[in-house]
Structure formats: C-alpha cells, structure tokens
Scaffold this active site. Structure first.
Site, PDB file in Angstrom:
ATOM      1  N   HIS A 138       0.824  -1.219   0.000  1.00 30.02           N
ATOM      2  CA  HIS A 138       0.000   0.000   0.000  1.00 30.02           C
ATOM      3  C   HIS A 138       0.855   1.265   0.000  1.00 30.02           C
ATOM      4  O   HIS A 138       0.381   2.358   0.303  1.00 30.02           O
ATOM      5  CB  HIS A 138      -0.956   0.001   1.204  1.00 30.02           C
ATOM      6  CG  HIS A 138      -1.943  -1.123   1.157  1.00 30.02           C
ATOM      7  ND1 HIS A 138      -2.523  -1.646   2.287  1.00 30.02           N
ATOM      8  CD2 HIS A 138      -2.440  -1.833   0.122  1.00 30.02           C
ATOM      9  CE1 HIS A 138      -3.335  -2.637   1.930  1.00 30.02           C
ATOM     10  NE2 HIS A 138      -3.312  -2.779   0.640  1.00 30.02           N
ATOM     11  N   GLY A 207      -0.950  -9.270  12.705  1.00 32.42           N
ATOM     12  CA  GLY A 207      -1.725  -8.042  12.897  1.00 32.42           C
ATOM     13  C   GLY A 207      -2.506  -7.586  11.681  1.00 32.42           C
ATOM     14  O   GLY A 207      -2.619  -6.400  11.417  1.00 32.42           O
ATOM     15  N   SER A 209      -6.355  -8.066   9.645  1.00 30.94           N
ATOM     16  CA  SER A 209      -7.720  -8.614   9.727  1.00 30.94           C
ATOM     17  C   SER A 209      -8.002  -9.496   8.512  1.00 30.94           C
ATOM     18  O   SER A 209      -9.009 -10.191   8.469  1.00 30.94           O
ATOM     19  CB  SER A 209      -8.729  -7.464   9.782  1.00 30.94           C
ATOM     20  OG  SER A 209      -8.595  -6.643   8.624  1.00 30.94           O
TER      21      SER A 209
HETATM   22  N1  APR Z   1      -0.896  -7.038  17.748  1.00 30.95           N
HETATM   23  C1  APR Z   1      -1.304  -7.830  16.718  1.00 30.95           C
HETATM   24  N2  APR Z   1      -2.505  -7.656  16.074  1.00 30.95           N
HETATM   25  C2  APR Z   1      -3.301  -6.665  16.527  1.00 30.95           C
HETATM   26  C3  APR Z   1      -2.943  -5.827  17.616  1.00 30.95           C
HETATM   27  C4  APR Z   1      -1.680  -6.049  18.225  1.00 30.95           C
HETATM   28  N3  APR Z   1      -1.245  -5.300  19.246  1.00 30.95           N
HETATM   29  N4  APR Z   1      -3.967  -4.942  17.817  1.00 30.95           N
HETATM   30  C5  APR Z   1      -4.918  -5.231  16.880  1.00 30.95           C
HETATM   31  N5  APR Z   1      -4.527  -6.267  16.120  1.00 30.95           N
HETATM   32  C6  APR Z   1      -5.222  -6.897  14.988  1.00 30.95           C
HETATM   33  C7  APR Z   1      -6.734  -6.769  15.008  1.00 30.95           C
HETATM   34  O1  APR Z   1      -7.319  -7.836  15.724  1.00 30.95           O
HETATM   35  C8  APR Z   1      -7.076  -6.839  13.512  1.00 30.95           C
HETATM   36  O2  APR Z   1      -7.264  -8.191  13.111  1.00 30.95           O
HETATM   37  O3  APR Z   1      -4.796  -6.231  13.842  1.00 30.95           O
HETATM   38  C9  APR Z   1      -5.812  -6.295  12.841  1.00 30.95           C
HETATM   39  C10 APR Z   1      -5.955  -4.902  12.247  1.00 30.95           C
HETATM   40  O4  APR Z   1      -6.872  -4.989  11.207  1.00 30.95           O
HETATM   41  P1  APR Z   1      -7.135  -3.739  10.238  1.00 30.95           P
HETATM   42  O5  APR Z   1      -7.299  -2.534  11.036  1.00 30.95           O
HETATM   43  O6  APR Z   1      -8.235  -4.157   9.315  1.00 30.95           O
HETATM   44  O7  APR Z   1      -5.740  -3.589   9.466  1.00 30.95           O
HETATM   45  P2  APR Z   1      -5.217  -4.297   8.135  1.00 30.95           P
HETATM   46  O8  APR Z   1      -5.523  -5.745   8.114  1.00 30.95           O
HETATM   47  O9  APR Z   1      -3.823  -3.893   7.991  1.00 30.95           O
HETATM   48  O10 APR Z   1      -6.090  -3.546   7.015  1.00 30.95           O
HETATM   49  C11 APR Z   1      -5.726  -3.687   5.686  1.00 30.95           C
HETATM   50  O11 APR Z   1      -7.154  -1.870   5.025  1.00 30.95           O
HETATM   51  O12 APR Z   1      -8.037   0.142   5.416  1.00 30.95           O
HETATM   52  C12 APR Z   1      -7.117  -0.501   4.671  1.00 30.95           C
HETATM   53  O13 APR Z   1      -5.178   0.401   3.703  1.00 30.95           O
HETATM   54  C13 APR Z   1      -5.698  -0.009   4.928  1.00 30.95           C
HETATM   55  O14 APR Z   1      -3.670  -1.334   4.905  1.00 30.95           O
HETATM   56  C14 APR Z   1      -4.973  -1.252   5.420  1.00 30.95           C
HETATM   57  C15 APR Z   1      -5.844  -2.379   4.925  1.00 30.95           C
END
Ligand code: APR
Length: 276
Positions: A138, A207, A209
């Site tokens: 990204h 980390g 989703s």
């Molecule tokens: N350690 C590990 N995982 C964690 C922690 C932590 N301390 N805190 C939260 N999480 C997990 C949550 O449970 C969730 O599953 O991290 C995940 C974050 O999910 P999102 O916020 O959806 O992030 P991501 O998967 O990176 O999203 C993908 O979506 O909005 C777009 O461009 C944005 O790159 C991003 C993409």
C-alpha cells in the site's frame, strides 16, 4: 521445567508457541504478511476492530484516486493547505517508533529465519527497525511515486512549491506513494507479493484482519500450495481456520517470544539449515 501445555500467555500455550517456532525453523522460505495491528503498540490506530478508525468514523470515500486523477493540482493544493490539520491517523504516524514486534521481525531476518515482509502499512516502521527485504503493497507515506514511470522519491527531497510536483526523470506527475482507495496496486509491488506467495512454505500473518484484497489473497494462494500459516493476532480472522499455529496475543508480546524460541531451536539444529 514448565509443563508443555502451560500457558505462555493468556492467548496461547507454550505448546502452540513451540509449534509456531518449529514451523519457522523447518521452513525453507518464510514470508510475513503484516497489517495495522503490528503498529498499534507504536500508537498508530488500526482501521477495523476495537479502536479502529473505520469502526469509529466509518469507512472513508472510496474515490480518492479518481479525485486525484481528475485534478492533481487541486488535490495537491488542498493537501498542502491541510498540512497543519493532523488527523488521528497522521498524529499516530508522526509520533510512531518501531516497537518490540518490528524489532523482532528485523531480528528474524538477520538470523536468516525470515526471507521477506509484505506490509500493508505505510508507516516505514519496518525499515526504521532494520528490516531490509520488504514489499510495501500500500506504499510508503514518506515517499512520492511517479504516475508515468513509477519511480519513487523521498517526499522530503521533492516536495517543492511546484504543484503538482513533477518527476525529475520523466516529468510525470508525482503523487503520494500511498495507495489510495480506488487506486490499482503498483505492478512492481503486486508482482513481488505474487512471487512471495509462490515461493513461501511458511507465512506469518501478523496483525492483519485479512479482509482487504489483494493482500488477503496471498496467504490463501500459499496455503493452497502447501505452505503453513502462523497467525499472530489477539482476534480471530477469516484465515484463522487455515492456520497451522495461532498465537492469540499482541504482536509486541508474541513476536519477541517467538524469536527466542526460533533462536534456541535453530541453535540446537545448527542454524538455518534449509533456508534459501
Ligand atoms: N498485535 C497484533 N494484532 C493486533 C494488535 C496487536 N497489538 N492490535 C490489533 N490487532 C489486529 C486486530 O485484531 C485486527 O485483526 O490487527 C488487525 C488490524 O486490522 P485492520 O485494522 O483491518 O488492518 P489491516 O488488516 O492492515 O487492514 C488492511 O485496510 O483500510 C485498509 O489500507 C488499509 O492497509 C490497510 C488495509
């Protein structure tokens, strides 16, 4: 000596940690798919789940890229005018420093036990922690990218008064390297991720989703080829059932423990034997 199923922390047993570490050490090519969760302990808010920006404020408009392409000059003028107004995300990004999980991943790479990181984060924290083999699917918030030749430049060096900023190589229009909603993933990043999904025999899911594509597809492609998945996340994800080991805990707590187990196992087996 602690009993095998004694809990290493509330979210996972020593047994599960052991299985995860053995999977890493036995693998030939370890890749990690990383998401916003790894930077939560650095003060960068996630997007989804508890405390997520989209959870709190709703998903942003999905036409950012179309708006930029329609009038790059207006987009840059507005961006520079808003520079002083810091959103919650920008505030988090500005103050963020690598945490124990970023450092642990850099350590795994140095030990020869991690071959590549695919990060969905734009925060540059892996580089600041010392990781080298990284694909930023990204983009990176500290870089600009040319819309014509795809060359990337450090933001600090190139942001001049001229708007839109121009590529020194081809004169093309420069945009932030971060991939906007509605924007296709740059070809070079996509090819690098696909290559990893075809190479890896062990993928760490740290980390994320795992609901945003194409990033969430790479673990599935790898798994279909027989790769083992290891999830590090306090919460369940749509990929949890495909995982060979699941460590339910914050990455800043889990990753250093995983690295220590890997270090001991690798030492016991005489270093990263089969790693490419
Ligand atoms: N350690 C590990 N995982 C964690 C922690 C932590 N301390 N805190 C939260 N999480 C997990 C949550 O449970 C969730 O599953 O991290 C995940 C974050 O999910 P999102 O916020 O959806 O992030 P991501 O998967 O990176 O999203 C993908 O979506 O909005 C777009 O461009 C944005 O790159 C991003 C993409």
């Amino acid at each position: 000596m602690t009993a095998a199923n004694e809990s290493a922390s509330p979210g996972y047993s020593l047994e599960e940690l052991e299985r995860a570490a053995r999977t890493v050490v036995a693998a030939k090519h370890v890749t990690a798919l990383v998401g916003a969760g790894i930077s939560v302990e650095s003060g960068v808010p996630p997007f989804r789940g508890p405390g997520g920006l989209w959870t709190k404020y709703g998903e942003p408009a999905m036409d950012g890229y179309q708006k930029f392409m329609a009038d790059p000059r207006a987009w840059w003028a507005e961006r520079l005018a808003r520079q002083s107004e810091e959103s919650e995300l920008m505030k988090g990004l500005e103050q963020a420093r690598p945490n124990a999980a970023h450092h642990a991943m850099a350590e795994l790479e140095k030990m020869g036990q991690l071959q590549h990181i695919i990060t969905q984060n734009i925060d540059n924290l892996h580089q600041e922690a010392g990781s080298v083999a990284i694909t930023e699917i990204h983009g990176n918030r500290l870089k600009l990218r040319c819309m014509s030749c795809n060359a990337r430049y450090p933001l600090a060096e190139l942001l001049t008064d001229e708007i839109p900023p121009r590529c020194p190589q081809c004169g093309g229009i420069l945009k932030s390297d971060t991939v906007m909603f509605g924007e296709p993933i740059p070809q070079d990043a996509l090819e690098s991720c696909r290559a990893q999904a075809l190479l890896t025999d062990c993928m760490l899911l740290v980390g994320t989703s795992a609901v945003v594509y194409p990033a969430a597809d790479f673990p599935v492609v790898a798994h279909r080829r027989g790769a083992l998945l290891v999830e590090i996340n306090p919460m369940e994800t749509p990929l949890s059932d495909l995982c060979h080991a699941v460590l339910r805990g914050p990455a800043g707590d889990v990753m250093p423990k995983l690295v220590e187990r890997v270090r001991k196992l690798a030492a016991a087996s005489g270093g990263p034997p089969g790693k490419e």
